[in-house]
Design an enzyme around this catalytic site. Structure first.
Site, PDB file in Angstrom:
ATOM      1  N   ALA A  65       0.850  -1.193   0.000  1.00 20.65           N
ATOM      2  CA  ALA A  65       0.000   0.000   0.000  1.00 20.65           C
ATOM      3  C   ALA A  65       0.885   1.242   0.000  1.00 20.65           C
ATOM      4  O   ALA A  65       1.819   1.342   0.792  1.00 20.65           O
ATOM      5  CB  ALA A  65      -0.909  -0.006   1.221  1.00 20.65           C
ATOM      6  N   SER A  97       2.598  -2.225   4.245  1.00 24.37           N
ATOM      7  CA  SER A  97       2.654  -0.785   4.016  1.00 24.37           C
ATOM      8  C   SER A  97       3.960  -0.415   3.340  1.00 24.37           C
ATOM      9  O   SER A  97       4.975  -1.109   3.481  1.00 24.37           O
ATOM     10  CB  SER A  97       2.562  -0.031   5.341  1.00 24.37           C
ATOM     11  OG  SER A  97       3.773  -0.168   6.079  1.00 24.37           O
ATOM     12  N   ASP A  98       3.950   0.684   2.595  1.00 25.19           N
ATOM     13  CA  ASP A  98       5.219   1.304   2.225  1.00 25.19           C
ATOM     14  C   ASP A  98       5.880   1.753   3.522  1.00 25.19           C
ATOM     15  O   ASP A  98       5.221   1.937   4.551  1.00 25.19           O
ATOM     16  CB  ASP A  98       4.999   2.479   1.275  1.00 25.19           C
ATOM     17  CG  ASP A  98       6.224   2.772   0.417  1.00 25.19           C
ATOM     18  OD1 ASP A  98       7.339   2.359   0.798  1.00 25.19           O
ATOM     19  OD2 ASP A  98       6.071   3.421  -0.628  1.00 25.19           O
ATOM     20  N   TRP A  99       7.183   1.941   3.469  1.00 25.46           N
ATOM     21  CA  TRP A  99       7.944   2.169   4.694  1.00 25.46           C
ATOM     22  C   TRP A  99       7.590   3.528   5.307  1.00 25.46           C
ATOM     23  O   TRP A  99       7.868   4.573   4.731  1.00 25.46           O
ATOM     24  CB  TRP A  99       9.432   2.059   4.388  1.00 25.46           C
ATOM     25  CG  TRP A  99       9.992   0.688   4.629  1.00 25.46           C
ATOM     26  CD1 TRP A  99      11.100   0.396   5.358  1.00 25.46           C
ATOM     27  CD2 TRP A  99       9.495  -0.583   4.174  1.00 25.46           C
ATOM     28  NE1 TRP A  99      11.324  -0.973   5.382  1.00 25.46           N
ATOM     29  CE2 TRP A  99      10.345  -1.600   4.674  1.00 25.46           C
ATOM     30  CE3 TRP A  99       8.393  -0.971   3.419  1.00 25.46           C
ATOM     31  CZ2 TRP A  99      10.139  -2.951   4.424  1.00 25.46           C
ATOM     32  CZ3 TRP A  99       8.192  -2.327   3.172  1.00 25.46           C
ATOM     33  CH2 TRP A  99       9.046  -3.291   3.665  1.00 25.46           C
ATOM     34  N   ALA A 123       4.449   4.445   5.891  1.00 26.45           N
ATOM     35  CA  ALA A 123       3.157   4.917   5.384  1.00 26.45           C
ATOM     36  C   ALA A 123       2.031   4.764   6.403  1.00 26.45           C
ATOM     37  O   ALA A 123       0.961   5.353   6.222  1.00 26.45           O
ATOM     38  CB  ALA A 123       2.789   4.182   4.096  1.00 26.45           C
TER      39      ALA A 123
END
Length: 833
Positions: A192, A224-226, A228
């Site tokens: 995401a 998640s993106d890091w 996010a």
């Protein structure tokens, strides 16, 4: 690689609700949490669309570097991309990596997108097919792939907070489509993105459940993106399964408390843990050391997974290099050729190779996906190797590329302590005492080693100027920094980070500069320091650039060399500060100095080949003045050798454009990447890429699908079934003839149109392709499968897919702008597609 649902439920029952919640954020930046009670080990993740970096930014830990994703899409060759995915998987296993954070499935919506080198194309169908091939290649070898960044994360400006406003049809038919293809290919994770869509941040978006998990049946992990995840309860109640990085994410203990007080349902957490355990079981990371349940059947689906295969040999094996080299030629796009290419080595005595990018070819884009390859073959290296013993190669560097000073390179400085090439890195305590020291190869140090009590990072180097005059010296990072030369302070100050974007803080921080005069033969000691402070990262970069040459001198010298040569190869391209994660471009020009260089060389020698070294579209105002234009992309570590194969005819330029290239930025139908009041409207709707160009009736410089080989083709006949049923694939056949003097490969492309449609549609849109090979004079028939999804549209009122009955047009040719064959297709229905 499987564990039954019953076994997963049994393992889940061994954990308390608190223990389950704590499994769902990272243990470190790149690792998930272990759980000894389940025999669950940590899962290791790594960036890597073009190479597998592993857990550390360290130039001594090398990684095979493949061509950029835009170059892979340009191959229009799913079998090759699948093989390259296998190479990445082998690299991952060698480094102990379980999960590869690739492929990137966002689209080239605007030519200004700064991260397009990491994305495949402007088109959802081509992106989906190439992305699925990479997924298959990676996962066939026991490494999990990750489709990212879900969804509409197609530009970099304000990427952490931008709210993309996109219509439901465009979202479904364009931006979600490549992710649906990845799920159909069995991708194990979906990432995401940072952005919001229609008012909701992606890590809390209902789109994670529907369509991803519900409609498409995705049973993997949504990560998640890091960084996010910025809140606890709304993201935990969404379809997000894993918050990275750890251990200080907004989940962890906060999520455990939310489960305990009932604000996050236990069932939601249980579903997330099941997915994580399912992934771990597939990876062979579950049940290690965990005693079997009493009376449990340990055979069949419930048996522990087989151990992972042994790690492959070290990076750089000859077969890996050969595959990477073949990919360079397969993705290089011959945009124009006036009888100059291929060059005949036997007819050459002198070849002029011109441009700073020729000697230091840019092999990869900037940002978090960067790796340190074991070697890099420049265009100059490749040409010299190809012509060794045959012809003389003369190199003129030309002007320095526009942009900031480059990081210190080991060939321009020495470690002041050992005298060896490189720099001295020291970690100091608050009183300036040395805690740790080591020699490093260059001035770009993104993760200096942390030791207890570390307060200051110091990088020192003894400069060896080869050019006298005013040099530009710099230090990049955040917080309190200083730069001194021979004990004299050049700059000092406190430079707080203007953003918390991890790509900026940890990978590409801005630099502060100072000028000073240096003399040849007089070494100078350069010392840069930056204090470590919370929220500022560790990245520290020391740079140095010699005086800029007289603007008129490089073109003059280059023209003189070109005039005295049998052929000239001039290499121009972008810099890391032009195409990089975290920033969109503001222009497509290569700069006045590079454009002047190409014009001067072309005027001096009609046998001039311009090689373009970029990850995405750039303006080529001189394209009609040169003998040939060859698009190299960011070609990876074997770039120079692969491009030499093309230049001298050992290989055909196999690439076709995955993105339409404008002649000028002002012509492009979609250029907006900057939000207003936090929102970025996708007002163009369905009309992205070649669809937008066709709608506005403007001719680009080069259409989507364009690319020349070393032979010519005639498209002779298109055969289409008289009718087809909605919801079924359609197979069409295209007969082509090789009308040239050399065997070759043609990429036959099929497009669709729906005259008189009851719903809005593009003028025509890409629907499928197939490649054929033929010898001179031979015909070949391309069999192209047009998937049912290419004929359907999303009905917003019914919230369902529909396919219109009636007359359709099928068009075939060699690009979106060249489709000489047209046939009618009668679609019978109605039906759902």
């Amino acid at each position: 690689m499987g564990t039954s649902d019953e076994e997963i439920d049994r393992l889940l029952g061994k954990l308390t609700p608190r223990a389950r919640a704590l499994l769902l954020d990272g243990a470190t930046t790149w690792r998930t949490r272990a759980e000894p009670a389940l025999g669950l080990r940590e899962l290791v993740m790594s960036d890597g669309p073009a190479g597998v970096r592993g857990e550390a930014w360290d130039e001594r830990i090398t990684s095979v570097l493949l061509p950029s994703a835009s170059a892979l899409a340009a191959t229009w060759d799913e079998d090759l991309v699948e093989s390259l995915g296998g190479l990445l998987a082998a690299e991952a296993r060698r480094k102990g990596v379980d999960v590869l954070l690739a492929p990137t499935l966002n689209l080239h919506r605007s030519p200004l997108g700064g991260r397009h080198f990491e994305c495949f194309s402007e088109d959802p169908e081509l992106t989906g097919r190439i992305g699925a091939a990479l997924v298959r290649g990676v996962q066939a070898h026991g490494v999990a792939a990750t489709a990212k960044h879900y969804v509409a994360n197609d530009s970099e400006t304000d990427r952490l907070t931008v709210d993309v406003r996109v219509g439901e049809r465009a979202l479904r038919e364009v931006y979600l489509a490549p992710f649906e293809a990845a799920v159909a290919a069995g991708v194990r994770l979906v990432m995401a993105g940072y952005n919001a869509v229609d008012g909701t941040t992606m890590t809390a978006s209902p789109l994670l459940s529907d369509p991803l998990k519900d409609e498409w049946g995705f049973d993997g992990v949504v990560v998640s993106d890091w960084g996010a995840v910025r809140s606890t309860e709304d993201t935990a109640r969404s379809g997000l399964d894993l918050a990275m990085p750890g251990p200080d994410s907004p989940w962890g203990e906060a999520l455990a408390r939310a489960v305990a007080d009932g604000t996050v349902p236990e069932d939601a957490v249980d579903d997330k843990v099941r997915r994580l355990l399912r992934l771990a079981a597939w990876l062979g990371a579950l049940g290690e050391g965990e005693p079997p349940a009493s009376g449990a059947d340990r055979t069949g689906a419930g048996a522990p997974p087989a151990p992972r295969p042994p790690a492959p040999p070290p990076a750089g094996a000859p077969r890996d290099r050969a595959l990477a080299r073949r990919a360079v030629a397969a993705g290089s796009v011959l945009l124009a050729n006036r009888g100059v290419l291929p060059l005949d080595p036997g007819g050459l005595r002198t070849v002029a190779v011109i441009g700073a990018h020729a000697a230091r070819t840019r092999t990869q884009g900037g940002g978090s996906a960067g790796v340190f390859p074991p070697h890099e073959v420049s265009v100059l290296d490749g040409v010299r190797a190809a012509l060794r013993g045959r012809a003389r190669v003369v190199h003129v560097p030309g002007p320095r590329p526009d942009g900031p000073a480059p990081p210190l390179h080991h060939d321009a400085c020495t470690d002041p302590r050992s005298g060896l090439p490189g720099v001295l890195l020291r970690m100091l305590d608050a009183d300036g005492r040395e805690l740790y020291a080591e020699r490093r190869r260059g001035g770009r140090l993104l993760e200096p080693r942390l030791v207890p009590g570390a307060h200051t990072v110091e990088i020192s180097a003894r400069l060896r100027p080869r050019t006298a005059g005013r040099w530009t010296l710099g230090v990049a990072g955040f917080g309190r920094m200083s730069l001194a030369l021979d004990g004299r302070t050049l700059l000092a100050g406190d430079f707080p980070p203007p953003t918390d974007d991890p790509a900026v803080v940890h990978v590409n921080p801005p630099a502060q500069y100072a000028g000073t005069d240096l003399a040849v033969g007089q070494d100078a000691l350069l010392v840069a320091r930056r204090e470590l402070a919370p929220g500022t990262g560790r990245a520290t970069v020391v740079s140095a650039a010699p005086p800029a040459p007289d603007a008129a001198a490089p073109p003059t010298e280059a023209a003189r060399a070109a005039a005295g040569a049998d052929a000239a190869i001039v290499v121009v391209g972008t810099t890391e500060h032009g195409e990089c994660e975290g920033y969109d471009r503001t222009a497509l020009t290569l700069g006045a100095t590079q454009d002047a260089l190409v014009r001067a060389v072309a005027a001096a020698n009609p046998r001039t080949v311009a090689v373009v070294n970029s990850g995405g579209p750039v303006e080529l105002p001189w394209r009609d003045a040169v003998g040939a234009v060859l698009l190299a992309w960011f070609p990876g570590q074997e770039g120079g050798d692969g491009l030499a194969d093309v230049l001298f005819g050992r290989a055909e330029p196999g690439g076709r454009l995955p993105t339409t290239w404008p002649a000028a930025l002002a012509d492009a139908p979609v250029t907006r990447t900057r939000p207003a009041d936090g929102r970025l409207p996708y007002d163009e709707g369905l009309h992205v890429g070649h669809r937008g160009w066709l709608r506005h009736a403007r001719p680009p410089a080069y259409w989507f699908g364009h690319g020349l080989g070393y032979t010519t083709w005639a498209h002779e006949e298109l055969t289409v079934p008289p009718r087809a049923r909605a919801g079924e694939d359609v197979t069409v056949r295209v007969r082509v003839r090789n009308t040239g003097a050399r065997a070759g490969r043609e990429v036959v492309q099929v497009y669709l149109a729906r005259p008189g449609s009851a719903v809005e549609r593009p003028v025509r849109w890409f629907a499928g392709y197939a490649a054929v090979h033929a010898r001179p004079g031979e015909t070949a028939t391309a069999t192209v499968r047009v998937p049912a999804r290419a004929l359907r549209h999303w009905c917003v009122r019914e919230r369902a897919w529909r396919t219109e009955a009636g007359r359709w047009q099928v068009l075939a040719g060699r690009s979106a702008g060249e489709v000489p064959l047209v046939a009618d297709l009668e679609m019978v229905g109605p039906g759902s597609g």
